[in-house]
Design a protein around this motif. Structure first.
Motif, PDB file in Angstrom:
ATOM      1  N   GLN A   1      -9.844 -14.995  -1.733  1.00  0.00           N
ATOM      2  CA  GLN A   1      -9.385 -13.618  -1.921  1.00  0.00           C
ATOM      3  C   GLN A   1      -8.337 -13.578  -3.027  1.00  0.00           C
ATOM      4  N   VAL A   2      -8.540 -12.710  -4.003  1.00  0.00           N
ATOM      5  CA  VAL A   2      -7.580 -12.551  -5.102  1.00  0.00           C
ATOM      6  C   VAL A   2      -6.563 -11.492  -4.706  1.00  0.00           C
ATOM      7  N   LEU A   3      -5.309 -11.887  -4.648  1.00  0.00           N
ATOM      8  CA  LEU A   3      -4.242 -10.975  -4.238  1.00  0.00           C
ATOM      9  C   LEU A   3      -3.537 -10.326  -5.420  1.00  0.00           C
ATOM     10  N   HIS A   4      -3.470 -11.052  -6.542  1.00  0.00           N
ATOM     11  CA  HIS A   4      -2.768 -10.528  -7.720  1.00  0.00           C
ATOM     12  C   HIS A   4      -3.355 -11.167  -8.964  1.00  0.00           C
ATOM     13  N   GLN A   5      -3.422 -10.373 -10.031  1.00  0.00           N
ATOM     14  CA  GLN A   5      -3.994 -10.844 -11.287  1.00  0.00           C
ATOM     15  C   GLN A   5      -3.106 -10.417 -12.445  1.00  0.00           C
ATOM     16  N   GLU A   6      -2.962 -11.315 -13.413  1.00  0.00           N
ATOM     17  CA  GLU A   6      -2.140 -11.022 -14.586  1.00  0.00           C
ATOM     18  C   GLU A   6      -2.744 -11.727 -15.795  1.00  0.00           C
TER      19      GLU A   6
ATOM     20  N   VAL B   1     -14.187 -11.902 -11.446  1.00  0.00           N
ATOM     21  CA  VAL B   1     -13.192 -12.925 -11.109  1.00  0.00           C
ATOM     22  C   VAL B   1     -13.648 -13.699  -9.879  1.00  0.00           C
ATOM     23  N   ARG B   2     -14.172 -12.983  -8.897  1.00  0.00           N
ATOM     24  CA  ARG B   2     -14.672 -13.669  -7.700  1.00  0.00           C
ATOM     25  C   ARG B   2     -15.823 -14.609  -8.049  1.00  0.00           C
ATOM     26  N   ALA B   3     -16.679 -14.166  -8.978  1.00  0.00           N
ATOM     27  CA  ALA B   3     -17.797 -15.010  -9.390  1.00  0.00           C
ATOM     28  C   ALA B   3     -17.315 -16.247 -10.145  1.00  0.00           C
ATOM     29  N   LEU B   4     -16.189 -16.143 -10.828  1.00  0.00           N
ATOM     30  CA  LEU B   4     -15.628 -17.305 -11.520  1.00  0.00           C
ATOM     31  C   LEU B   4     -15.111 -18.330 -10.516  1.00  0.00           C
TER      32      LEU B   4
ATOM     33  N   ALA C   1     -14.966 -24.814 -15.967  1.00  0.00           N
ATOM     34  CA  ALA C   1     -16.010 -23.820 -15.720  1.00  0.00           C
ATOM     35  C   ALA C   1     -16.658 -23.468 -17.054  1.00  0.00           C
ATOM     36  N   PHE C   2     -17.921 -23.120 -17.014  1.00  0.00           N
ATOM     37  CA  PHE C   2     -18.661 -22.788 -18.226  1.00  0.00           C
ATOM     38  C   PHE C   2     -19.306 -21.425 -18.020  1.00  0.00           C
ATOM     39  N   GLU C   3     -18.940 -20.499 -18.901  1.00  0.00           N
ATOM     40  CA  GLU C   3     -19.391 -19.124 -18.775  1.00  0.00           C
ATOM     41  C   GLU C   3     -20.226 -18.732 -19.995  1.00  0.00           C
ATOM     42  N   ALA C   4     -21.295 -17.992 -19.765  1.00  0.00           N
ATOM     43  CA  ALA C   4     -22.093 -17.469 -20.856  1.00  0.00           C
ATOM     44  C   ALA C   4     -21.277 -16.450 -21.625  1.00  0.00           C
ATOM     45  N   ALA C   5     -21.483 -16.384 -22.935  1.00  0.00           N
ATOM     46  CA  ALA C   5     -20.751 -15.424 -23.755  1.00  0.00           C
ATOM     47  C   ALA C   5     -21.057 -14.013 -23.299  1.00  0.00           C
ATOM     48  N   PRO C   6     -20.033 -13.197 -23.077  1.00  0.00           N
ATOM     49  CA  PRO C   6     -20.258 -11.820 -22.623  1.00  0.00           C
ATOM     50  C   PRO C   6     -21.057 -11.010 -23.665  1.00  0.00           C
TER      51      PRO C   6
ATOM     52  N   ARG D   1     -13.997  -9.123 -19.519  1.00  0.00           N
ATOM     53  CA  ARG D   1     -14.933  -9.345 -18.409  1.00  0.00           C
ATOM     54  C   ARG D   1     -14.190  -9.434 -17.088  1.00  0.00           C
ATOM     55  N   TYR D   2     -13.063 -10.127 -17.081  1.00  0.00           N
ATOM     56  CA  TYR D   2     -12.353 -10.361 -15.831  1.00  0.00           C
ATOM     57  C   TYR D   2     -11.473  -9.191 -15.419  1.00  0.00           C
TER      58      TYR D   2
END
Length: 249
Positions: free
Chosen positions: A58-63, A21-24, A244-249, A14-15
């Motif tokens: 703002q997300v600059l880098h993701q790993e 990711v912004r929504a998270l 954080a609590f996320e609905a199952a994808p 998902r991410y």
């Protein structure tokens, strides 16, 4: 579960999309950006930096799946027999290699926030001196410092950008005790392996990273689930973590 496997695996997929990711980090149901603010104050000491609002993240880098190896302390001893130089003995003790800590998702972000002034500005210094004994070295003195009142918060003042590392761990089930243990171990490993960023105007930073625990969300129409999630969030918050609590994808 879904066809993608576990909740952790589904979240990883998902991410891959930046908008998720912004929504998270800044959910649409959180217009005041309270989650992003909680992440920010877990690193930037709120007693030294009065963060009033968060404008954007703002997300600059993701790993994904970052391995963190805790540092190993090595203590050595050297014994030498004198005067027989041919005889020497060395003892080195190395503890067992610590387990690798895995960070499910690591983010380098820039948080734009507005802060209020902290404390007044030095306005005046009054000094007084007197002689005790008549010698040049016998002068004593006092100083009185006057500070102006703290200027009021100006919401129209320019916002500031704060670099923020966010380490997210995914949990396949709601297990607050297990989550606290895993989060604590991972935080200690990251703090030991990654030096904290340099101090900012508000003072030294509290940690190398902000920590976000992502759990499966309960049924949206179930009041008990919402109450449990709130309690878990409060529990993790006492240790400097954000839930954080996320609905199952």
């Amino acid at each position: 579960m879904t066809a993608t496997g576990t909740f952790t695996e589904a979240l990883t997929l998902r991410y891959l999309k930046p908008e998720n990711v912004r929504a998270l980090l800044a959910p649409g149901t959180d217009p005041e950006h309270l989650r992003a603010r909680a992440l920010l104050v877990s690193v930037y000491d709120p007693t030294r930096l009065d963060i009033r609002t968060v404008d954007a993240v703002q997300v600059l880098h993701q790993e994904f799946q970052t391995a963190v190896h805790a540092t190993i302390a090595v203590h050595g001893a050297w014994d030498k027999t004198i005067p027989t130089t041919e005889q020497a003995r060395a003892t080195v003790r190395i503890p067992a290699t610590p387990a690798v800590q895995w960070i499910d998702m690591s983010l380098e972000t820039l948080v734009t926030a507005r802060t209020a002034p902290d404390g007044g500005v030095l306005a005046a210094v009054d000094a007084a001196a007197w002689a005790d004994g008549g010698t040049p070295d016998s002068f004593e003195g006092t100083h009185r410092l006057e500070y102006s009142d703290t200027p009021p918060y100006d919401p129209t003042a320019p916002a500031c950008g704060f670099p923020l590392r966010v380490s997210a761990l995914f949990f396949d089930r709601l297990d607050p005790v297990g989550a606290l243990r895993r989060l604590g171990q991972a935080r200690r490993a990251v703090d030991a392996a990654s030096p904290r960023p340099e101090a900012h105007d508000g003072g030294a930073l509290l940690a190398s990273s902000a920590w976000l625990a992502v759990f499966p969300a309960g049924p949206p129409d179930h009041p008990a689930s919402r109450a449990t999630e709130q309690q878990v969030g409060e529990l993790l918050g006492t240790q400097g973590f954000v839930a954080a609590f996320e609905a199952a994808p």
